[in-house]
Write a protein that holds these residues in place. Structure first.
Motif, PDB file in Angstrom:
ATOM      1  N   GLU A  90     -21.469  16.486 -44.602  1.00 56.63           N
ATOM      2  CA  GLU A  90     -22.417  16.261 -45.823  1.00 56.63           C
ATOM      3  C   GLU A  90     -22.263  14.897 -46.325  1.00 56.63           C
ATOM      4  O   GLU A  90     -21.119  14.292 -46.388  1.00 56.63           O
ATOM      5  N   ASP A  91     -23.302  14.314 -46.708  1.00 54.38           N
ATOM      6  CA  ASP A  91     -23.517  12.959 -47.242  1.00 54.38           C
ATOM      7  C   ASP A  91     -22.931  12.764 -48.878  1.00 54.38           C
ATOM      8  O   ASP A  91     -23.435  13.157 -49.530  1.00 54.38           O
ATOM      9  N   PRO A  92     -21.605  12.129 -48.746  1.00 52.93           N
ATOM     10  CA  PRO A  92     -21.038  12.096 -50.113  1.00 52.93           C
ATOM     11  C   PRO A  92     -21.822  10.835 -51.204  1.00 52.93           C
ATOM     12  O   PRO A  92     -21.612  10.961 -52.261  1.00 52.93           O
ATOM     13  N   SER A  93     -22.874  10.265 -50.707  1.00 54.96           N
ATOM     14  CA  SER A  93     -23.433   9.135 -51.332  1.00 54.96           C
ATOM     15  C   SER A  93     -24.093   9.812 -52.643  1.00 54.96           C
ATOM     16  O   SER A  93     -24.680  10.632 -52.643  1.00 54.96           O
ATOM     17  N   GLY A  94     -23.896   8.868 -53.752  1.00 56.77           N
ATOM     18  CA  GLY A  94     -24.318   9.443 -54.749  1.00 56.77           C
ATOM     19  C   GLY A  94     -23.461  10.401 -55.768  1.00 56.77           C
ATOM     20  O   GLY A  94     -24.063  10.883 -56.757  1.00 56.77           O
ATOM     21  N   GLU A 114     -14.207  11.421 -55.732  1.00 57.22           N
ATOM     22  CA  GLU A 114     -13.436  12.553 -54.669  1.00 57.22           C
ATOM     23  C   GLU A 114     -14.110  13.257 -53.757  1.00 57.22           C
ATOM     24  O   GLU A 114     -13.529  13.486 -52.675  1.00 57.22           O
ATOM     25  N   GLU A 115     -15.490  13.072 -53.739  1.00 56.95           N
ATOM     26  CA  GLU A 115     -16.329  13.546 -52.736  1.00 56.95           C
ATOM     27  C   GLU A 115     -16.040  12.824 -51.213  1.00 56.95           C
ATOM     28  O   GLU A 115     -16.149  13.188 -50.297  1.00 56.95           O
ATOM     29  N   TYR A 116     -16.006  11.516 -51.664  1.00 55.38           N
ATOM     30  CA  TYR A 116     -15.649  10.380 -50.168  1.00 55.38           C
ATOM     31  C   TYR A 116     -14.216  11.000 -49.703  1.00 55.38           C
ATOM     32  O   TYR A 116     -14.465  11.034 -48.584  1.00 55.38           O
ATOM     33  N   GLU A 117     -13.528  11.130 -50.751  1.00 56.17           N
ATOM     34  CA  GLU A 117     -12.158  11.449 -50.010  1.00 56.17           C
ATOM     35  C   GLU A 117     -12.071  12.701 -49.241  1.00 56.17           C
ATOM     36  O   GLU A 117     -11.711  13.028 -48.191  1.00 56.17           O
ATOM     37  N   LYS A 118     -12.896  13.870 -49.848  1.00 59.43           N
ATOM     38  CA  LYS A 118     -13.056  15.265 -49.310  1.00 59.43           C
ATOM     39  C   LYS A 118     -13.734  14.815 -47.786  1.00 59.43           C
ATOM     40  O   LYS A 118     -13.344  15.659 -46.724  1.00 59.43           O
ATOM     41  N   THR A 119     -14.650  14.206 -47.799  1.00 56.65           N
ATOM     42  CA  THR A 119     -15.491  13.870 -46.407  1.00 56.65           C
ATOM     43  C   THR A 119     -14.559  13.113 -45.455  1.00 56.65           C
ATOM     44  O   THR A 119     -14.578  13.637 -44.278  1.00 56.65           O
ATOM     45  N   TYR A 120     -13.632  12.253 -45.999  1.00 54.22           N
ATOM     46  CA  TYR A 120     -12.805  11.493 -44.920  1.00 54.22           C
ATOM     47  C   TYR A 120     -11.862  12.606 -44.411  1.00 54.22           C
ATOM     48  O   TYR A 120     -11.442  12.609 -43.311  1.00 54.22           O
ATOM     49  N   ASP A 121     -11.253  13.458 -45.262  1.00 52.35           N
ATOM     50  CA  ASP A 121     -10.156  14.426 -44.846  1.00 52.35           C
ATOM     51  C   ASP A 121     -10.932  15.548 -43.916  1.00 52.35           C
ATOM     52  O   ASP A 121     -10.025  15.583 -42.909  1.00 52.35           O
ATOM     53  N   ARG A 122     -12.007  15.884 -44.160  1.00 49.31           N
ATOM     54  CA  ARG A 122     -12.801  16.726 -43.210  1.00 49.31           C
ATOM     55  C   ARG A 122     -13.124  16.112 -41.906  1.00 49.31           C
ATOM     56  O   ARG A 122     -12.590  16.538 -40.851  1.00 49.31           O
ATOM     57  N   MET A 123     -13.227  14.740 -41.687  1.00 51.18           N
ATOM     58  CA  MET A 123     -13.423  14.150 -40.579  1.00 51.18           C
ATOM     59  C   MET A 123     -12.113  13.952 -39.704  1.00 51.18           C
ATOM     60  O   MET A 123     -12.205  14.224 -38.788  1.00 51.18           O
ATOM     61  N   GLU A 124     -11.205  13.749 -40.639  1.00 49.34           N
ATOM     62  CA  GLU A 124      -9.739  13.438 -39.949  1.00 49.34           C
ATOM     63  C   GLU A 124      -9.399  14.980 -39.372  1.00 49.34           C
ATOM     64  O   GLU A 124      -8.995  15.141 -38.217  1.00 49.34           O
ATOM     65  N   LYS A 125      -9.798  15.944 -39.932  1.00 44.45           N
ATOM     66  CA  LYS A 125      -9.428  17.408 -39.404  1.00 44.45           C
ATOM     67  C   LYS A 125     -10.130  17.746 -38.108  1.00 44.45           C
ATOM     68  O   LYS A 125      -9.834  18.296 -37.507  1.00 44.45           O
ATOM     69  N   GLU A 126     -11.699  17.401 -38.395  1.00 42.23           N
ATOM     70  CA  GLU A 126     -12.529  18.027 -37.381  1.00 42.23           C
ATOM     71  C   GLU A 126     -13.049  17.304 -36.736  1.00 42.23           C
ATOM     72  O   GLU A 126     -13.570  17.442 -35.384  1.00 42.23           O
ATOM     73  N   LEU A 127     -13.145  15.937 -36.739  1.00 48.39           N
ATOM     74  CA  LEU A 127     -13.666  14.902 -35.774  1.00 48.39           C
ATOM     75  C   LEU A 127     -12.643  14.220 -34.949  1.00 48.39           C
ATOM     76  O   LEU A 127     -12.924  14.380 -33.671  1.00 48.39           O
ATOM     77  N   LEU A 128     -11.620  13.789 -35.638  1.00 48.62           N
ATOM     78  CA  LEU A 128     -10.411  13.026 -34.770  1.00 48.62           C
ATOM     79  C   LEU A 128     -10.015  13.971 -33.672  1.00 48.62           C
ATOM     80  O   LEU A 128      -9.958  13.385 -32.492  1.00 48.62           O
ATOM     81  N   PRO A 129      -9.835  15.286 -33.646  1.00 44.82           N
ATOM     82  CA  PRO A 129      -9.188  15.812 -32.600  1.00 44.82           C
ATOM     83  C   PRO A 129      -9.987  15.941 -31.584  1.00 44.82           C
ATOM     84  O   PRO A 129      -9.612  16.164 -30.358  1.00 44.82           O
ATOM     85  N   ILE A 130     -11.616  16.177 -31.847  1.00 40.06           N
ATOM     86  CA  ILE A 130     -12.677  16.156 -30.608  1.00 40.06           C
ATOM     87  C   ILE A 130     -12.635  14.891 -30.112  1.00 40.06           C
ATOM     88  O   ILE A 130     -12.648  14.655 -28.866  1.00 40.06           O
TER      89      ILE A 130
END
Length: 134
Positions: free
Chosen positions: A104-108, A112-128
């Motif tokens: 989800e786009d945290p823009s606007g 803390e939504e940016y931090e959440k998006t970052y954490d989700r990317m680290e958990k879901e995107l990096l391993p892939i």
């Protein structure tokens, strides 16, 4: 030799830039990430930039750019990070492996939504990315 990954989204101002910086910072020994957008906004979201700076992952070369600027790069993998429910993910014309990992786009939204998006990317995107390219 490093593998090339392209992180693709709509505006290339927030999610794809965060992913690009994160991948280069954490998997930079085996992957070179670039990002792009179909309707590139031309500017990086200041909250995304501040977050990356706080993590020591920001580089001045990161900027919002349109897909035409990367079309000639031979990518090993293209990842779309648009929130598929709300946006049309762009297609990359060259026949490379494309996967979708939506965020989800945290823009606007609140910072803390940016931090959440970052954490989700680290958990879901990096391993892939690691599994596919490293």
């Amino acid at each position: 030799m490093k593998k090339n990954v392209l992180i693709l989204c709509t505006g290339n101002s927030c999610r794809s830039i965060m992913a690009e910086a994160m991948i280069n910072a954490k998997l930079g020994d085996c992957v070179h990430a670039q990002s792009s957008g179909v309707k590139a906004s031309g500017k990086v979201n200041p909250h995304a930039k501040a977050l990356l700076e706080s993590k020591g992952e920001w580089k001045d070369e990161y900027h919002s750019k349109v897909i035409e600027t990367v079309l000639d790069t031979p990518f090993d993998l293209v990842v779309t990070v648009c929130d598929a429910a709300k946006e049309t993910c762009p297609m990359f014309p060259k026949a490379v492996k494309t996967i979708h990992v939506g965020f989800e786009d945290p823009s606007g939204k609140a910072e803390e939504e940016y931090e959440k998006t970052y954490d989700r990317m680290e958990k879901e995107l990096l391993p892939i990315i690691k599994k596919e390219l490293c």
